[in-house]
Motif scaffolding. Structure first.
Motif, PDB file in Angstrom:
ATOM      1  N   PRO A   1      43.891  37.323  47.215  1.00  0.00           N
ATOM      2  CA  PRO A   1      42.704  37.482  48.064  1.00  0.00           C
ATOM      3  C   PRO A   1      42.785  38.737  48.923  1.00  0.00           C
ATOM      4  O   PRO A   1      43.867  39.222  49.245  1.00  0.00           O
ATOM      5  CB  PRO A   1      42.736  36.214  48.932  1.00  0.00           C
ATOM      6  N   GLN A   2      41.626  39.246  49.276  1.00  0.00           N
ATOM      7  CA  GLN A   2      41.554  40.417  50.173  1.00  0.00           C
ATOM      8  C   GLN A   2      41.660  39.909  51.601  1.00  0.00           C
ATOM      9  O   GLN A   2      40.784  39.207  52.086  1.00  0.00           O
ATOM     10  CB  GLN A   2      40.223  41.131  49.969  1.00  0.00           C
ATOM     11  N   ILE A   3      42.746  40.244  52.287  1.00  0.00           N
ATOM     12  CA  ILE A   3      42.935  39.721  53.638  1.00  0.00           C
ATOM     13  C   ILE A   3      43.151  40.832  54.652  1.00  0.00           C
ATOM     14  O   ILE A   3      43.588  40.573  55.770  1.00  0.00           O
ATOM     15  CB  ILE A   3      44.116  38.729  53.695  1.00  0.00           C
ATOM     16  N   VAL A   4      42.863  42.078  54.279  1.00  0.00           N
ATOM     17  CA  VAL A   4      43.043  43.165  55.229  1.00  0.00           C
ATOM     18  C   VAL A   4      41.837  44.083  55.180  1.00  0.00           C
ATOM     19  O   VAL A   4      41.191  44.231  54.138  1.00  0.00           O
ATOM     20  CB  VAL A   4      44.348  43.958  54.926  1.00  0.00           C
ATOM     21  N   ARG A   5      41.493  44.693  56.311  1.00  0.00           N
ATOM     22  CA  ARG A   5      40.396  45.645  56.368  1.00  0.00           C
ATOM     23  C   ARG A   5      40.684  46.656  57.480  1.00  0.00           C
ATOM     24  O   ARG A   5      41.541  46.424  58.341  1.00  0.00           O
ATOM     25  CB  ARG A   5      39.073  44.933  56.641  1.00  0.00           C
ATOM     26  N   LEU A   6      39.979  47.769  57.425  1.00  0.00           N
ATOM     27  CA  LEU A   6      40.047  48.794  58.470  1.00  0.00           C
ATOM     28  C   LEU A   6      38.677  48.865  59.135  1.00  0.00           C
ATOM     29  O   LEU A   6      37.662  49.004  58.448  1.00  0.00           O
ATOM     30  CB  LEU A   6      40.446  50.152  57.879  1.00  0.00           C
ATOM     31  N   VAL A   7      38.633  48.806  60.443  1.00  0.00           N
ATOM     32  CA  VAL A   7      37.385  48.675  61.185  1.00  0.00           C
ATOM     33  C   VAL A   7      37.306  49.767  62.260  1.00  0.00           C
ATOM     34  O   VAL A   7      38.295  50.082  62.917  1.00  0.00           O
ATOM     35  CB  VAL A   7      37.291  47.286  61.860  1.00  0.00           C
TER      36      VAL A   7
END
Length: 819
Positions: A127-133
């Motif tokens: 699963p995708q569990i990281v992002r840059l905001v």
């Protein structure tokens, strides 16, 4: 060779009982989401035989059951090594919708004719569990991880270079360029996670990295860690004589991309040459001068200042989906290449890299150019330099490194060549001291379209002497508009709207009496009055609508068929496996919330073109137009187009989407576009006006509401011009909040949000605005009457989004399994 036929009826196959993720595991892989498939039955772990129909549908069920995302590969032949003990399952057939492998069809526990050399395996995406905001794009920003049911930030002290390597790789953003502490991208909300991420640096996703309790707690949001990734990981010049010349190729993930010559200039070329240790750029030939590449073509525009040491330091945007053919691949010749002494190499002796006296390398020496040059030769030189098109050709006094009494003359070009070497051969002659050709290229002068909702429609504005100004409508016609569209790489002109259609500009009126023939490469090539000499006012400012102007809409405000406007016509977007992340991005762009469900149905207008197919947005894409897809008009729609249902609030039973809104420039954002609808009237072209904002439908106050406002609304709804502008809740009061007030449109605006207005002002609850338009505008009218429907948002009765039935098991499964 032993053969065995097992005859079974489908009714005798066992529908195995539902199980939790503890009943299946992946063994001997490089991560918890890859390995040999093993199932737990009757107190014992056993394997699954790949004989039969072990495929991506089966693998998908395993990955979903384990919470490992989507299936990447379905493997057989004991790819992860042979197991031991029982072989519990064989001839597995999953439709793909099951929640557990044990729900799939199988002859029964332990029924097989296999050995462990046929053990099945899978590789899952996790699963995708990281992002840059909060960064300038989706490859920079504050690091946030998803845990439980919410997003949280990471303490700077708990995140290192190895963790950054994994995050950048997972997001498709290349390699880490910079780690930042002290909440460099703003302070996050929610929890600062009390765990230290301990990646080795080689993991494909952060999901696979071990964690440990943090030694740096408590940690406040003032210490949130930020990350900047590079995007493209490698750069090279290919197909040239040496490593310092060739076709520009950039590596994204594992694929080498070529660059469209319309997206590349001299500044980016200088940075690339410097990065490769090849000096500076001496030529930037386009038109596939170094032959065709084999990979996809990138439309990314590198906005370099020219003093960067690596391309990864340049800002990158993807502003266009205009077709770029194999005949438009960019090339570079650096001065470290033997080709830098190629006859026909050009340079400018002035202080500007895109303007000044021309010098050409010929017969082992640099010489000035004498005689007379036309705009054709100047255009080739500007193109070769990566400086756009020619703006001006003039004579100047000799200076610089060329000889004072010998110059080159005799160049004759068609204007379409990518390099002077492709023009006729020059010759040397003695020139007078006054003969020296100088040129100015368009990169020193800019052109833009303003107020049209996109870069390919709007009021024409030009930058001259450091100031933006407008163009007067005297003598302005479709031929002039064609040149503007061509210069902006926006296709062809669809219309040259009436004066001030896109509103009056400000500043100087720079150009008047423009007289293009229509085949010029730049507006600067056309005859005009002298710069700034005009008797026009801003009420006569001209505008242009080009074929590459693009918009999108949902047929029912914030739900319904997804349609896009392109080449003057509204058309469909095919469903073909569109994922919810792609749909969510679209909802955010339309300001319709931050989540979406996507389904499929037939098109509303059978005659409408199917514009887009196989749309698949990547994590770093911030608009639909950046997302990869099939070329315009090339599709396999099979009469199923995308239907979206946008919502402003997330389902508590579903994981939060990895996409996010941001107010940062170039970041995926919830825009100021307001979807409209009319309710309470007859049909889709009359009723009380409602605007979607902040997650709900809101009413518009009737104060100052008149026919000019109604005209804009009718146009945006895809209806013929307004017949009535109503106040005093003619169509009822509804349940929404009165939000928009004092709307004061001129009547020429493309969108209601372009009109002067106020929000949250006082208004009587019974004074709600409504419109009556004369009826629906048919799809074909879009190309004929841009004034009426360019931003239409049709409102039609509900469409039923029918799901195609899942295919049954192969018929022969009912009869025979052959081993």
């Amino acid at each position: 060779m032993e053969r065995c036929l097992l005859f079974l009826s489908l009714s005798s196959l066992l529908l195995l009982s539902t199980a939790s993720r503890e009943d299946v595991r992946l063994v001997n892989g490089s991560s918890p989401c890859a390995g040999r498939v093993e199932v737990y039955h009757d107190g014992e772990w056993g394997t699954v035989c790949d004989r039969g129909w072990w495929d991506m549908s089966d693998a998908g069920v395993v990955c979903r059951q384990l919470g490992c995302g989507d299936a990447v590969d379905a493997l057989g032949g004991a790819h992860f090594g042979p197991g031991s003990g029982r072989i519990w399952m064989a001839y597995v057939y999953c439709r793909g919708s099951e929640s557990s492998l044990k729900q799939c069809l199988s002859p029964g526990w332990g029924i097989h004719n296999c050995n462990h050399g046929l053990d099945a395996g899978v590789i899952c995406s996790a699963p995708q569990i990281v992002r840059l905001v909060g960064g300038t794009d989706l490859c920079s920003g504050r690091v946030e991880v998803h845990h439980g049911s919410s997003w949280g930030t990471v303490c700077y002290a708990d995140f290192d270079q190895q963790d950054a390597e994994v995050v950048c790789r997972e997001l498709g953003c290349g390699a880490p360029k910079e780690l930042r502490g002290a909440a460099a991208f703003g302070q996050g909300e929610g929890q600062v996670w009390a765990e230290e991420i301990q990646c080795g640096g080689n993991e494909s996703q952060i999901y696979f990295c071990p964690t440990a309790p943090s030694q740096n707690q408590p940690c406040s949001h003032g210490n949130d860690v930020g990350l900047v990734c590079s995007g493209y990981t490698e750069s090279r010049l290919a197909g040239g004589h040496d490593i310092c010349s060739g076709r520009v190729e950039l590596k994204y993930q594992d694929t080498w991309w070529t660059v469209c010559d319309a997206c590349w200039d001299s500044r980016a070329s200088n940075v690339l040459c410097r990065q490769l240790g090849c000096g500076t750029a001496v030529a930037v030939p386009g038109q596939t001068w170094f032959g065709n590449g084999s990979g996809p073509i990138s439309h990314d525009v590198f906005d370099c200042r020219g003093n960067e040491t690596r391309l990864s330091q340049c800002a990158v945007s993807s502003w266009s989906r205009a077709a770029c053919s194999r005949e438009q691949e960019a090339g570079v010749i650096c001065n470290g290449s033997v080709l830098s002494t190629l006859d026909g190499t050009v340079r400018l002796a002035g202080e500007s890299e895109c303007g000044g006296p021309v010098e050409v390398y010929y017969q082992e020496t640099w010489s000035r150019v004498g005689g007379s040059w036309s705009s054709r030769e100047a255009s080739v030189a500007c193109r070769q330099l990566g400086c756009g098109s020619a703006v001006q050709v003039y004579s100047s006094s000799p200076s610089g490194t060329g000889a004072s009494d010998v110059c080159l003359t005799g160049f004759e070009c068609s204007g379409r060549e990518s390099h002077l070497v492709n023009c006729s051969t020059p010759h040397n002659l003695t020139c007078s001291s006054r003969e020296r050709v100088s040129i100015v290229c368009s990169n020193r002068r800019s052109l833009r379209l303003v107020g049209g909702g996109g870069r390919c429609a709007g009021r024409v504005e030009v930058l001259h002497d450091g100031s933006w100004g407008t163009v007067c409508d005297d003598s302005w016609d479709l031929e002039d508009a064609q040149v503007v569209c061509r210069q902006l790489q926006c296709g062809t002109a669809l219309s040259a709207p009436l004066p001030s259609f896109f509103g009056p500009g400000n500043g100087p009126v720079w150009l008047d009496e423009v007289g293009c023939v229509g085949n010029e490469t730049s507006l600067w090539d056309c005859p005009t009055a002298r710069w700034g000499q005009t008797d026009c006012g801003h009420k006569e400012d001209v505008g242009v609508v080009c074929s590459e102007f693009k918009e999108m809409r949902l047929s029912e405000g914030c739900s319904g068929n997804l349609e896009v406007f392109y080449n003057g016509t509204w058309g469909n977007v095919c469903w073909n496996g569109m994922e919810e992340d792609t749909a969510t991005l679209i909802c955010q762009e339309l300001n319709c919330g931050n989540t979406s469900k996507v389904s499929r149905t037939g098109p509303r207008e059978e005659s409408a073109p199917n514009w887009l197919d196989h749309v698949q947005c990547r994590p770093h894409d911030s608009t639909l137009w950046q997302c990869p897809s099939a070329p315009w008009g090339e599709n396999k729609c099979d009469k199923t187009v995308a239907v979206l249902n946008c919502t402003a609030e997330e389902d508590e039973n579903e994981p939060r989407s990895k996409l996010s809104c941001s107010s940062a420039k170039n970041q995926r954002s919830c825009t100021n576009h307001w979807p409209l609808r009319v309710v309470g009237g007859a049909g889709g072209c009359s009723g009380r006006l409602e605007v979607f904002h902040g997650g709900s439908w809101r009413s518009v106050c009737g104060d100052s509401w008149d026919m000019m406002d109604a005209r804009v609304v009718c146009r945006q709804l895809g209806c013929v011009l307004g017949q009535g502008a109503h106040g005093n809740a003619t169509f009822g009061t509804g349940n929404g909040t009165l939000w928009l007030t004092e709307v004061n449109c001129r009547g020429t605006e493309l969108h209601l949000w372009d009109c002067p207005h106020s929000v949250h002002s006082s208004c009587r609850s019974q004074n709600q605005a409504g419109v009556t338009c004369t009826g629906d505008l048919v799809m074909e009218d879009a190309a004929e009457s841009y004034d009426d429907v360019i931003t239409a948002v049709d409102v039609h009765p509900d469409s039923v989004a029918g799901e195609l039935a899942e295919g049954d098991a192969p018929e022969y499964y009912d009869d025979v399994i052959t081993t």
